[in-house]
Design an enzyme around this catalytic site. Structure first.
Site, PDB file in Angstrom:
ATOM      1  N   GLY A   1     -14.949   8.590  10.339  1.00 10.42           N
ATOM      2  CA  GLY A   1     -15.398   8.086   9.045  1.00 10.42           C
ATOM      3  C   GLY A   1     -16.084   9.140   8.203  1.00 10.42           C
ATOM      4  O   GLY A   1     -15.747  10.326   8.240  1.00 10.42           O
TER       5      GLY A   1
ATOM      6  N   ASP B   1      -1.584   5.692 -16.926  1.00 11.32           N
ATOM      7  CA  ASP B   1      -2.366   5.112 -15.840  1.00 11.32           C
ATOM      8  C   ASP B   1      -2.114   6.003 -14.619  1.00 11.32           C
ATOM      9  O   ASP B   1      -1.016   6.555 -14.470  1.00 11.32           O
ATOM     10  CB  ASP B   1      -1.897   3.684 -15.568  1.00 11.32           C
ATOM     11  CG  ASP B   1      -2.522   3.106 -14.310  1.00 11.32           C
ATOM     12  OD1 ASP B   1      -3.754   3.139 -14.197  1.00 11.32           O
ATOM     13  OD2 ASP B   1      -1.757   2.661 -13.433  1.00 11.32           O
TER      14      ASP B   1
ATOM     15  N   ASP C   1       1.772   0.183 -15.019  1.00 17.98           N
ATOM     16  CA  ASP C   1       2.654  -0.618 -14.160  1.00 17.98           C
ATOM     17  C   ASP C   1       2.024  -1.884 -13.616  1.00 17.98           C
ATOM     18  O   ASP C   1       2.710  -2.709 -13.021  1.00 17.98           O
ATOM     19  CB  ASP C   1       3.138   0.237 -12.977  1.00 17.98           C
ATOM     20  CG  ASP C   1       2.026   0.460 -11.949  1.00 17.98           C
ATOM     21  OD1 ASP C   1       0.875   0.689 -12.371  1.00 17.98           O
ATOM     22  OD2 ASP C   1       2.307   0.381 -10.745  1.00 17.98           O
TER      23      ASP C   1
ATOM     24  N   CYS D   1      27.195  -8.541 -46.930  1.00 21.39           N
ATOM     25  CA  CYS D   1      26.391  -7.358 -47.260  1.00 21.39           C
ATOM     26  C   CYS D   1      24.924  -7.636 -46.985  1.00 21.39           C
ATOM     27  O   CYS D   1      24.550  -8.727 -46.546  1.00 21.39           O
ATOM     28  CB  CYS D   1      26.569  -6.969 -48.722  1.00 21.39           C
ATOM     29  SG  CYS D   1      25.946  -8.222 -49.862  1.00 21.39           S
TER      30      CYS D   1
ATOM     31  N   GLU E   1      -7.336   3.682  14.011  1.00 20.16           N
ATOM     32  CA  GLU E   1      -6.995   2.957  12.783  1.00 20.16           C
ATOM     33  C   GLU E   1      -6.019   1.808  13.029  1.00 20.16           C
ATOM     34  O   GLU E   1      -5.849   0.938  12.165  1.00 20.16           O
ATOM     35  CB  GLU E   1      -6.418   3.921  11.740  1.00 20.16           C
ATOM     36  CG  GLU E   1      -7.416   4.936  11.203  1.00 20.16           C
ATOM     37  CD  GLU E   1      -8.515   4.292  10.365  1.00 20.16           C
ATOM     38  OE1 GLU E   1      -8.518   3.063  10.191  1.00 20.16           O
ATOM     39  OE2 GLU E   1      -9.404   5.014   9.889  1.00 20.16           O
TER      40      GLU E   1
ATOM     41  N   GLY F   1     -17.073   3.767   8.218  1.00 15.73           N
ATOM     42  CA  GLY F   1     -15.995   4.112   9.128  1.00 15.73           C
ATOM     43  C   GLY F   1     -15.956   3.197  10.333  1.00 15.73           C
ATOM     44  O   GLY F   1     -16.315   2.016  10.238  1.00 15.73           O
TER      45      GLY F   1
END
Length: 736
Positions: free
Chosen positions: A504, A423, A621, A13, A456, A491
């Protein structure tokens, strides 16, 4: 500091659990000791320099309990206990029911065989003695508790049944020595009835308690027994315990993936429902991670083992769920405190009640009935099972839905949350920029994207990859460029087919004499949406705008909307500028934005919210979220996040679905509701049962609680509490 889980035997118990905890906490070096009566385990945290595991085991054994094992992380076999109780119940029934029939049959009009009074007494004595011997372990445990001044439920049963049994023997002896005695009151049937119902109750309790830990059993059963390991070009069936990190494993369609790993060859759909709760199979290809115990559905997969044994996600889940089931919610502390003092108090009440009735002129037989009834009706089993059984069911249900709740404390806090802080990057958003808009000015979208991607391709800027991936999706052929030059913070510039190209910011354009006023309103519109906008100029003319942004996860809006319907305040915390934060907040209809917050400042912001009177849950995260997760009243970490975030979060969402934030809070609320129901009925039962057993109704109604009925009521009160917890199986998540 060291953590251990010990399997404890011999507990009956809540007062047993309290006795063990108090004995351990008196020892130097014990930091934390939680004993769970429902799972029959002790969760320990101790300083191994001050106390050894052997000393801890000895402490437990010295007060009369068994230590069945340590580091219990696999399926517990409850069957031996059930088998033992079933055998006891069978013997008690075979020899006890005839005795009850002999004594009570005539009262309810059943046909009776005429036997002499002497033979009747001898038969009752023999049958009751056999039943007592069959249940002698109860007496043994009860006596141990009394000798060590740590009485438990068995101590109450021992005092009550032994009093009835030995009193009846004394009366029987008196009659056999002097058969002229006309009135003989025996209580053999009370002792037998009590033991029979106690055993029946314990048997039902063992079965129902076993069902509360089904989540652990099912998780443990997911692990396949062997794996197909490829060695020297051969497929070798290998026991799962022998698989090592780095082994190459073949998983055919329909087979379980044996360990955590990375796919090195193949493509397939994988059913992850057992681990993550996802109902739809997830597509897996070369380079993707797979989780052990999930099921390969379609194609064959070759994978490299990355985690085996106790390091796999399945083992981690089992350990976390098990620790949560063994932990205590703060609400249980009241029940524990009551249970610790309850048994000695009941013994005192039973003695006082018997003496009072003797003083008022009642017979010794009457006083004995009162004494036994109080002892039996007050056993605090239901009180001890009220919280742990509900916690076990709650954490098990959460695991089934892809939510790891690490403790009973987390369950209790989650119910009280009134503010949820997300977040932004990687939690509400995907954490990966994508090309969202291409604005035509003097060239087509296709031409603008082709030129931007060609430039790029040579850039190391974080946003460059988003533009390149967009071009690849559209199967665009990139151009060769010359004179590439990165202009820090502004840029890039280059030449394509002898034409000057700039890509840019406004500042880059203005520095090169290009006016941007005509397109300013378009730039501001994009930036107000939280997008990073870049201008593309060809030979001193702006020909287009490319916008890149971190987009929302699939279920972010649904999760936020559901939380608001639950009357929770919602906020965003981000290191981004206020405009970006407000753009996301506007899209999700969130009122409060904490922007431009540095990683080290996040915990301070959470603290400020708490100082305003909010009970705060933080969802994050990353590594930079860890301090905030700790500071918050409840830290919820995403399963896709870092190990640090998952360690500091008190709740982990395995499948990275923000709707599970809603489910975690809702399930916690549901679990706490069940705990409160259980505790109410357990307290109510004992509060009402003791005065009735003590004879408070007798002067008014002439009715007295028979010890046999007290035993039946006590047995079924425990089963009813566990059964109420089992009803939690019907829980459905608030949002599917």
């Amino acid at each position: 500091m060291k953590k251990e889980i010990l399997k404890i035997g011999g507990m009956t118990c809540a007062s047993c659990a309290a006795n063990i905890e108090n004995a351990l906490r008196k020892k130097e070096g014990i930091i934390e000791a939680n004993v769970n009566i429902a799972s029959e385990k002790a969760n320990l945290m101790f300083d191994s320099k001050k106390i050894s595991l052997d000393e801890i085991k000895k402490t437990i054994k010295d007060i009369g309990y068994e230590v069945a094992g340590e580091n219990v992380t696999k399926e517990e076999k409850i069957n031996p206990e059930i088998t033992k109780l079933k055998k006891r119940l069978l013997i008690s029934s075979i020899f006890g029911l005839p005795l009850i029939y002999i004594v009570m049959g005539k009262m309810i009009g059943l046909p009776m065989i005429e036997i002499t009074k002497t033979n009747n007494i001898i038969i009752q004595l023999v049958l009751s003695t056999i039943v007592i011997l069959a249940n002698f372990s109860l007496w043994k445990s009860g006596v141990k508790g009394l000798i060590k001044f740590m009485p438990n439920m068995d101590s109450l049963i021992f005092i009550g049944t032994a009093s009835a049994y030995f009193y009846s023997i004394a009366v029987s002896a008196g009659f056999l020595l002097n058969p002229q005695i006309s009135s003989v009151h025996l209580y053999f049937e009370s002792a037998v009835f009590i033991l029979l119902f106690i055993t029946f109750g314990k048997y039902l309790e063992a079965i129902t308690k076993g069902k509360t830990s089904e989540a652990i059993k099912k998780l443990a059963g997911l692990q396949p027994k062997e794996a197909t390991v490829i060695k020297n070009g051969k497929e070798i069936k290998t026991p799962i315990s022998e698989v090592q990190v780095g082994d190459i494993i073949l998983v055919k369609p329909g087979e379980k993936i044996p360990v955590d790993g990375i796919i090195i060859d193949g493509y397939s759909g994988v059913d992850q429902q057992a681990i993550t709760g996802e109902s739809i199979p997830v597509e897996k290809k070369k380079g993707d991670e797979v989780i052990g115990a999930t099921v390969n559905i379609t194609g064959s997969l070759k994978l490299k083992a990355t985690k085996v044994g106790k390091d796999t996600m399945l083992s981690h889940i089992i350990k976390t769920v098990e620790e949560a089931m063994g932990s205590k919610a703060p609400i249980q502390l009241l029940a524990d405190k009551v249970s610790f003092y309850f048994v000695p108090s009941v013994i005192a009440i039973s003695i006082i009640s018997a003496i009072v009735w003797l003083i008022f002129g009642q017979s010794f037989a009457f006083a004995l009935t009162i004494f036994v009834a109080v002892l039996i009706v007050a056993c605090p089993c239901a009180l001890g099972l009220a919280t742990p059984t509900a916690v076990m069911m709650g954490t098990g249900l959460a695991a089934k839905n892809g939510i790891l709740i690490k403790s009973g404390k987390a369950l209790e806090i989650a119910e009280k949350i009134d503010m949820v802080v997300f977040d932004k990057t990687g939690t509400l958003t995907k954490g990966k920029p994508v090309t969202t808009d291409i604005i035509e000015i003097k060239k087509s979208k296709k031409e603008i994207l082709q030129l931007a991607a060609s430039i790029e391709k040579h850039s190391e800027h974080p946003l460059a990859q988003a533009i390149i991936e967009s071009a690849e999706k559209n199967n665009l052929q990139l151009s060769e460029i010359t004179n590439f030059q990165a202009v820090i913070g502004k840029g890039v510039s280059c030449k394509i087919e002898n034409k000057s190209v700039l890509f840019g910011t406004r500042k880059l354009m203005n520095d090169n004499g290009i006016n941007t006023e005509k397109i300013e309103h378009q730039m501001q519109k994009l930036e107000n949406q939280g997008k990073t906008s870049m201008l593309l100029a060809l030979d001193e003319n702006v020909i287009g705008i490319v916008a890149v942004a971190d987009t929302l996860k699939e279920f972010s809006a649904q999760a936020v909307n559901a939380l608001k319907k639950m009357n929770k305040k919602v906020a965003i915390i981000t290191g981004d500028n206020k405009r970006v934060g407000q753009a996301i907040a506007k899209e999700l209809e969130i009122d409060r934005v904490l922007a431009e917050v540095l990683p080290q400042e996040k915990s301070e912001e959470i603290k400020k919210l708490q100082e305003e009177g909010n009970v705060v849950a933080m969802i994050g995260d990353g590594i930079n979220d860890a301090p905030a997760l700790v500071q918050a009243d409840l830290g919820i970490a995403l399963g896709s996040g870092t190990d640090i975030a998952m360690e500091t979060g008190e709740i982990v969402l395995i499948k990275d679905d923000l709707r599970d934030v809603v489910t975690a809070i809702d399930l916690s609320k549901y679990t706490m509701k069940k705990i409160k129901q259980n505790l109410f009925w357990a307290f109510f039962y004992n509060s009402a049962g003791i005065p009735i057993a003590a004879g408070i109704l007798y002067p008014l109604t002439g009715w007295l609680l028979n010890p046999s009925f007290a035993a039946a009521a006590m047995a079924f009160s425990s089963v009813s509490v566990v059964s109420n917890s089992l009803l939690m199986k019907r829980y459905k998540p608030r949002i599917e």
